[in-house]
Design a protein around this motif. Structure first.
Motif, PDB file in Angstrom:
ATOM      1  N   GLU A   1       0.840  -1.204   0.000  1.00 40.04           N
ATOM      2  CA  GLU A   1       0.000   0.000   0.000  1.00 40.04           C
ATOM      3  C   GLU A   1       0.870   1.247   0.000  1.00 40.04           C
ATOM      4  O   GLU A   1       0.554   2.232  -0.656  1.00 40.04           O
ATOM      5  CB  GLU A   1      -0.939  -0.006   1.209  1.00 40.04           C
ATOM      6  CG  GLU A   1      -1.881   1.176   1.203  1.00 40.04           C
ATOM      7  CD  GLU A   1      -2.964   1.080   2.259  1.00 40.04           C
ATOM      8  OE1 GLU A   1      -3.627   2.110   2.482  1.00 40.04           O
ATOM      9  OE2 GLU A   1      -3.164   0.008   2.848  1.00 40.04           O
ATOM     10  N   GLU A   2       1.994   1.196   0.716  1.00 39.55           N
ATOM     11  CA  GLU A   2       2.914   2.334   0.763  1.00 39.55           C
ATOM     12  C   GLU A   2       3.430   2.681  -0.637  1.00 39.55           C
ATOM     13  O   GLU A   2       3.473   3.852  -1.026  1.00 39.55           O
ATOM     14  CB  GLU A   2       4.089   2.019   1.695  1.00 39.55           C
ATOM     15  CG  GLU A   2       5.098   3.135   1.797  1.00 39.55           C
ATOM     16  CD  GLU A   2       6.281   2.775   2.688  1.00 39.55           C
ATOM     17  OE1 GLU A   2       7.266   3.529   2.642  1.00 39.55           O
ATOM     18  OE2 GLU A   2       6.223   1.764   3.408  1.00 39.55           O
ATOM     19  N   VAL A   3       3.823   1.675  -1.400  1.00 43.20           N
ATOM     20  CA  VAL A   3       4.324   1.893  -2.761  1.00 43.20           C
ATOM     21  C   VAL A   3       3.217   2.474  -3.640  1.00 43.20           C
ATOM     22  O   VAL A   3       3.446   3.405  -4.418  1.00 43.20           O
ATOM     23  CB  VAL A   3       4.884   0.584  -3.360  1.00 43.20           C
ATOM     24  CG1 VAL A   3       5.120   0.712  -4.857  1.00 43.20           C
ATOM     25  CG2 VAL A   3       6.159   0.189  -2.653  1.00 43.20           C
ATOM     26  N   LEU A   4       2.006   1.944  -3.513  1.00 46.64           N
ATOM     27  CA  LEU A   4       0.885   2.443  -4.318  1.00 46.64           C
ATOM     28  C   LEU A   4       0.570   3.894  -3.966  1.00 46.64           C
ATOM     29  O   LEU A   4       0.295   4.712  -4.856  1.00 46.64           O
ATOM     30  CB  LEU A   4      -0.342   1.552  -4.126  1.00 46.64           C
ATOM     31  CG  LEU A   4      -0.188   0.123  -4.652  1.00 46.64           C
ATOM     32  CD1 LEU A   4      -1.360  -0.738  -4.205  1.00 46.64           C
ATOM     33  CD2 LEU A   4      -0.034   0.094  -6.159  1.00 46.64           C
ATOM     34  N   LEU A   5       0.645   4.253  -2.692  1.00 44.02           N
ATOM     35  CA  LEU A   5       0.398   5.645  -2.287  1.00 44.02           C
ATOM     36  C   LEU A   5       1.524   6.563  -2.758  1.00 44.02           C
ATOM     37  O   LEU A   5       1.272   7.712  -3.130  1.00 44.02           O
ATOM     38  CB  LEU A   5       0.203   5.737  -0.778  1.00 44.02           C
ATOM     39  CG  LEU A   5      -1.123   5.179  -0.278  1.00 44.02           C
ATOM     40  CD1 LEU A   5      -1.148   5.097   1.244  1.00 44.02           C
ATOM     41  CD2 LEU A   5      -2.304   6.015  -0.794  1.00 44.02           C
ATOM     42  N   GLN A   6       2.752   6.066  -2.760  1.00 45.53           N
ATOM     43  CA  GLN A   6       3.868   6.856  -3.304  1.00 45.53           C
ATOM     44  C   GLN A   6       3.667   7.097  -4.793  1.00 45.53           C
ATOM     45  O   GLN A   6       3.927   8.194  -5.299  1.00 45.53           O
ATOM     46  CB  GLN A   6       5.202   6.158  -3.046  1.00 45.53           C
ATOM     47  CG  GLN A   6       5.639   6.198  -1.612  1.00 45.53           C
ATOM     48  CD  GLN A   6       6.859   5.331  -1.327  1.00 45.53           C
ATOM     49  OE1 GLN A   6       7.274   4.501  -2.132  1.00 45.53           O
ATOM     50  NE2 GLN A   6       7.438   5.514  -0.153  1.00 45.53           N
ATOM     51  N   ARG A   7       3.179   6.079  -5.507  1.00 45.08           N
ATOM     52  CA  ARG A   7       2.903   6.234  -6.938  1.00 45.08           C
ATOM     53  C   ARG A   7       1.795   7.264  -7.142  1.00 45.08           C
ATOM     54  O   ARG A   7       1.871   8.094  -8.046  1.00 45.08           O
ATOM     55  CB  ARG A   7       2.510   4.905  -7.571  1.00 45.08           C
ATOM     56  CG  ARG A   7       2.273   5.042  -9.082  1.00 45.08           C
ATOM     57  CD  ARG A   7       1.999   3.712  -9.745  1.00 45.08           C
ATOM     58  NE  ARG A   7       3.142   2.831  -9.592  1.00 45.08           N
ATOM     59  CZ  ARG A   7       3.057   1.546  -9.286  1.00 45.08           C
ATOM     60  NH1 ARG A   7       1.887   0.948  -9.126  1.00 45.08           N
ATOM     61  NH2 ARG A   7       4.153   0.818  -9.178  1.00 45.08           N
ATOM     62  N   PHE A   8       0.756   7.197  -6.319  1.00 47.45           N
ATOM     63  CA  PHE A   8      -0.327   8.191  -6.394  1.00 47.45           C
ATOM     64  C   PHE A   8       0.259   9.604  -6.275  1.00 47.45           C
ATOM     65  O   PHE A   8      -0.051  10.473  -7.082  1.00 47.45           O
ATOM     66  CB  PHE A   8      -1.357   7.941  -5.288  1.00 47.45           C
ATOM     67  CG  PHE A   8      -2.273   9.102  -5.044  1.00 47.45           C
ATOM     68  CD1 PHE A   8      -3.299   9.384  -5.914  1.00 47.45           C
ATOM     69  CD2 PHE A   8      -2.074   9.923  -3.947  1.00 47.45           C
ATOM     70  CE1 PHE A   8      -4.142  10.460  -5.697  1.00 47.45           C
ATOM     71  CE2 PHE A   8      -2.913  11.006  -3.720  1.00 47.45           C
ATOM     72  CZ  PHE A   8      -3.939  11.288  -4.597  1.00 47.45           C
ATOM     73  N   SER A   9       1.126   9.817  -5.271  1.00 45.21           N
ATOM     74  CA  SER A   9       1.729  11.141  -5.092  1.00 45.21           C
ATOM     75  C   SER A   9       2.565  11.544  -6.304  1.00 45.21           C
ATOM     76  O   SER A   9       2.503  12.682  -6.762  1.00 45.21           O
ATOM     77  CB  SER A   9       2.611  11.158  -3.848  1.00 45.21           C
ATOM     78  OG  SER A   9       1.830  11.043  -2.694  1.00 45.21           O
ATOM     79  N   PHE A  10       3.317  10.609  -6.838  1.00 48.38           N
ATOM     80  CA  PHE A  10       4.147  10.882  -8.013  1.00 48.38           C
ATOM     81  C   PHE A  10       3.278  11.279  -9.210  1.00 48.38           C
ATOM     82  O   PHE A  10       3.574  12.237  -9.913  1.00 48.38           O
ATOM     83  CB  PHE A  10       4.980   9.649  -8.342  1.00 48.38           C
ATOM     84  CG  PHE A  10       5.778   9.788  -9.619  1.00 48.38           C
ATOM     85  CD1 PHE A  10       6.899  10.601  -9.671  1.00 48.38           C
ATOM     86  CD2 PHE A  10       5.400   9.094 -10.762  1.00 48.38           C
ATOM     87  CE1 PHE A  10       7.637  10.722 -10.836  1.00 48.38           C
ATOM     88  CE2 PHE A  10       6.126   9.223 -11.927  1.00 48.38           C
ATOM     89  CZ  PHE A  10       7.241  10.025 -11.980  1.00 48.38           C
ATOM     90  N   LEU A  11       2.201  10.546  -9.441  1.00 46.20           N
ATOM     91  CA  LEU A  11       1.341  10.787 -10.615  1.00 46.20           C
ATOM     92  C   LEU A  11       0.467  12.024 -10.480  1.00 46.20           C
ATOM     93  O   LEU A  11       0.196  12.706 -11.462  1.00 46.20           O
ATOM     94  CB  LEU A  11       0.442   9.579 -10.860  1.00 46.20           C
ATOM     95  CG  LEU A  11       1.113   8.269 -11.233  1.00 46.20           C
ATOM     96  CD1 LEU A  11       0.089   7.146 -11.250  1.00 46.20           C
ATOM     97  CD2 LEU A  11       1.822   8.375 -12.559  1.00 46.20           C
ATOM     98  N   GLN A  12       0.025  12.323  -9.271  1.00 47.74           N
ATOM     99  CA  GLN A  12      -1.009  13.337  -9.095  1.00 47.74           C
ATOM    100  C   GLN A  12      -0.594  14.609  -8.378  1.00 47.74           C
ATOM    101  O   GLN A  12      -1.257  15.624  -8.500  1.00 47.74           O
ATOM    102  CB  GLN A  12      -2.204  12.727  -8.353  1.00 47.74           C
ATOM    103  CG  GLN A  12      -2.810  11.546  -9.046  1.00 47.74           C
ATOM    104  CD  GLN A  12      -3.368  11.869 -10.425  1.00 47.74           C
ATOM    105  OE1 GLN A  12      -3.691  13.004 -10.750  1.00 47.74           O
ATOM    106  NE2 GLN A  12      -3.492  10.861 -11.258  1.00 47.74           N
TER     107      GLN A  12
END
Length: 116
Positions: free
Chosen positions: A103-114
């Motif tokens: 979940e941490e990696v997915l949330l980091q990706r969210f921050s990177f993308l958005q």
């Protein structure tokens, strides 16, 4: 984990407009990092790869809809569950065993993308 679309896909297209990161594309359609994200121009992906977010990338599948793993957050940061799976009439949006992520990696990706 990122989500993937299996070959059980009936190409109904219900999933595509539901993706908040614009990570879902129709089979054989090329894709870009900039679509549905704040990414523009030359960027460095979290894995260190340098890429132009405006350039088209090759399609991942030819016959069915597909999900770009590098843009999929399983809707973390947007919704409580993957929206593609919630609307899929044949349950072909499943966890991608080739892209197991916390979940941490997915949330980091969210921050990177958005939110870059």
């Amino acid at each position: 984990m990122a989500t993937m679309i299996t070959d059980q896909c009936i190409n109904c297209g219900a999933c595509e407009p539901e993706c908040p990161n614009n990570a879902i594309y129709e089979g054989s359609d090329d894709w870009r990092y900039k679509e549905g994200t704040v990414l523009r121009g030359n960027i460095i992906l979290p894995d260190g790869t340098e890429i132009d977010a405006d350039e088209f990338q090759d399609s991942i599948a030819d016959d069915i809809y597909y999900i770009v793993p590098g843009k999929c957050t399983e809707c973390k940061g947007h919704f409580g569950e993957p929206q593609c799976a919630a609307v899929c009439p044949v349950d072909c949006c499943i966890d991608d065993p080739d892209h197991e992520e916390s979940e941490e990696v997915l949330l980091q990706r969210f921050s990177f993308l958005q939110q870059q």
